[in-house]
Design a protein around this motif. Structure first.
Motif, PDB file in Angstrom:
ATOM      1  N   GLN A  60      18.242  42.528  12.200  1.00 48.54           N
ATOM      2  CA  GLN A  60      18.666  41.162  12.520  1.00 48.54           C
ATOM      3  C   GLN A  60      17.608  40.122  12.219  1.00 48.54           C
ATOM      4  O   GLN A  60      17.891  38.927  12.215  1.00 48.54           O
ATOM      5  CB  GLN A  60      19.080  41.096  13.995  1.00 48.54           C
ATOM      6  N   THR A  93      13.139  42.473  14.581  1.00 50.87           N
ATOM      7  CA  THR A  93      14.236  42.207  15.509  1.00 50.87           C
ATOM      8  C   THR A  93      15.437  43.046  15.098  1.00 50.87           C
ATOM      9  O   THR A  93      15.892  42.966  13.955  1.00 50.87           O
ATOM     10  CB  THR A  93      14.617  40.718  15.483  1.00 50.87           C
ATOM     11  N   THR A  94      15.912  43.868  16.025  1.00 53.06           N
ATOM     12  CA  THR A  94      17.044  44.735  15.722  1.00 53.06           C
ATOM     13  C   THR A  94      18.083  44.641  16.832  1.00 53.06           C
ATOM     14  O   THR A  94      17.870  43.981  17.855  1.00 53.06           O
ATOM     15  CB  THR A  94      16.611  46.212  15.617  1.00 53.06           C
TER      16      THR A  94
END
Lengths: 285, 160
Positions: free
Chosen positions: A155, A159-160
């Motif tokens: 993302q 950042t996931t």
């Protein structure tokens, strides 16, 4: 350069691990596996997790096996495990190639495939592989189990979609056909350093035309991704120098490059253009 | 400040019963608590390789592990290379080929190269340079380090 104090938790079962993580996650508790990214940022005090849930003794997480036509990579499978094409076929060859670009031997001894995905550095080779091959990621928490498609997982930079109370327990990769051609090139300023850009492409040649192309870039944008426009351009085309040049120009044009003081966006576009060309030449050789 | 934990490290075949905070890195525990100051710390974030040791047969960065994680592992540090007063072939080769100048990075290079040669005594020049690129020498004595490791490989091959 000394990490802040933390409580060390050493669960031996996955149930225990997710239960502890559920308790400590609201307090910024983190999971540690290989620690080759987490420990440096703790040394810098960029991360100060008051709790570490150490999954190095959780049973069953070191699995590297083919199941239901997919390669299952457990949370404690180290980079080094891929050295001798531990995985079969073209997927194994691809992973073995990528592994040789990850840091250095002492890091590969400890660092894990799933840990790289959880950390999600933009230049991570494993993240690039997961994006290019549409990995399916298995996340466990005290709330249950869910599967995350790679396209939904990444993302942003580091950042996931993984939630603070979830452990990335396994990554599943497709087994590419044996006649798959592979091209992978990355550029970093020093051996083993973070890549400023990387390109991974796979395709087959059927009747002299490109079939099932995958084309993904890493390091150049906030997170690795496939470029559908390039793949469309390749599908059914003859693999010649004009096509490679056209695809490389287009890839350089359509990316949204990361920029920093030492690396202007246009420099990353130049890298993507050059690396794309080389990756295609490598795959086509 | 968190509570110290009692643990046992197995280093160069000897047991060290120590008590450390979880946040203490393995490198610091080796130096401060086991008294084994041969392992050096340079960057303390995994880049320089000065703290490289061998754990369960494979090279690791001792600054990127916590001591509490190393319990049960067979650890080897630079202190374990010599047999009594007899240096290992690699240590001798470092002296003979001027493989060290200030010597700060040397323990890390010795352990890195020891693990590489133990794993593959016939390692190619290209592979060797790739392995050694893991560690930094700020005296930039890389050519002589490569020469020393190459000479040790020949010596070890000849004696086996």
């Amino acid at each position: 350069m000394k990490p802040a104090a933390f409580v060390h938790h050493r669960p031996t079962t996955l149930e225990e691990a997710v239960r502890i993580l559920a308790e400590v996650a609201p307090d910024d508790g983190r999971v540690i596996a290989g620690g080759q990214s987490l420990v440096p940022i703790m040394a810098y005090r960029m991360a100060r997790p008051p709790h570490l849930v150490d999954i190095n003794h959780v049973a069953g997480l070191d699995r590297l096996a083919v199941e239901n036509g997919r390669l299952a990579i457990g949370a404690r499978v180290r980079h080094m495990a891929f050295r001798d094409s531990a995985a079969p076929g073209a997927t194994g060859a691809l992973l073995s190639t990528l592994m040789r670009h990850i840091a250095h031997a002492p890091i590969r001894t400890r660092g894990t495939f799933c840990g790289s995905l959880a950390h999600s550095d933009p230049s991570s080779e494993w993240c690039l592989a997961a994006a290019a091959l549409d990995a399916v990621l298995i996340a466990h928490s005290a709330r249950g189990v869910r599967e995350i498609a790679a396209a939904d997982y990444f993302q942003g930079a580091m950042t996931t979609d993984l939630q603070p109370d979830e452990i990335l327990v396994e990554a599943r990769l497709p087994l590419l056909p044996d006649d798959t051609r592979i091209g992978f090139v990355e550029f970093s300023r020093r051996a083993g350093d973070y890549a400023l850009a990387s390109v991974l492409t796979t395709f087959r040649l059927v009747g002299g035309k490109i079939a099932e192309p995958r084309f993904a870039i890493g390091g150049a944008e906030a997170f690795p991704r496939r470029l559908a426009e390039i793949e469309t351009m390749l599908t059914g085309a003859a693999p010649d120098a004009d096509l490679w040049r056209e695809a490389a120009e287009r890839a350089a044009a359509i990316i949204d490059p990361l920029e920093d003081a030492a690396t202007p966006g246009d420099y990353r576009r130049d890298l993507v253009r050059a690396l794309t060309l080389r990756a295609f030449q490598q795959a086509n050789a | 400040m968190t509570m110290k934990q009692d643990l046992t490290l197995l280093v160069n075949g000897a047991r060290y019963d120590i008590s450390v905070e979880p946040r203490k890195t393995l490198a610091d525990a080796l130096r401060d608590d086991c008294g084994l100051t041969g392992t050096h710390l340079g960057c303390e974030h995994g880049v320089c390789g000065a703290c490289t040791i061998i754990a369960d047969g494979a090279p690791i960065r001792a600054c990127l592990m916590f001591a509490v994680q190393a319990e049960g592992m067979a650890l080897r540090t630079v202190e374990g290379l010599a047999k009594g007063n007899e240096w290992s072939p690699l240590q001798k080769a470092f002296v003979e080929h001027h493989g060290l100048q200030c010597g700060y990075c040397t323990p890390g290079f010795l352990m890195l190269a020891t693990s590489a040669l133990e794993e593959n005594p016939d390692i190619s020049d290209e592979e060797l340079r790739d392995v050694l690129s893991s560690n930094l020498c700020r005296c930039t004595g890389y050519e002589n380090i490569v020469k020393a490791v190459r000479a040790a490989a020949l010596e070890m091959g000849a004696s086996s």
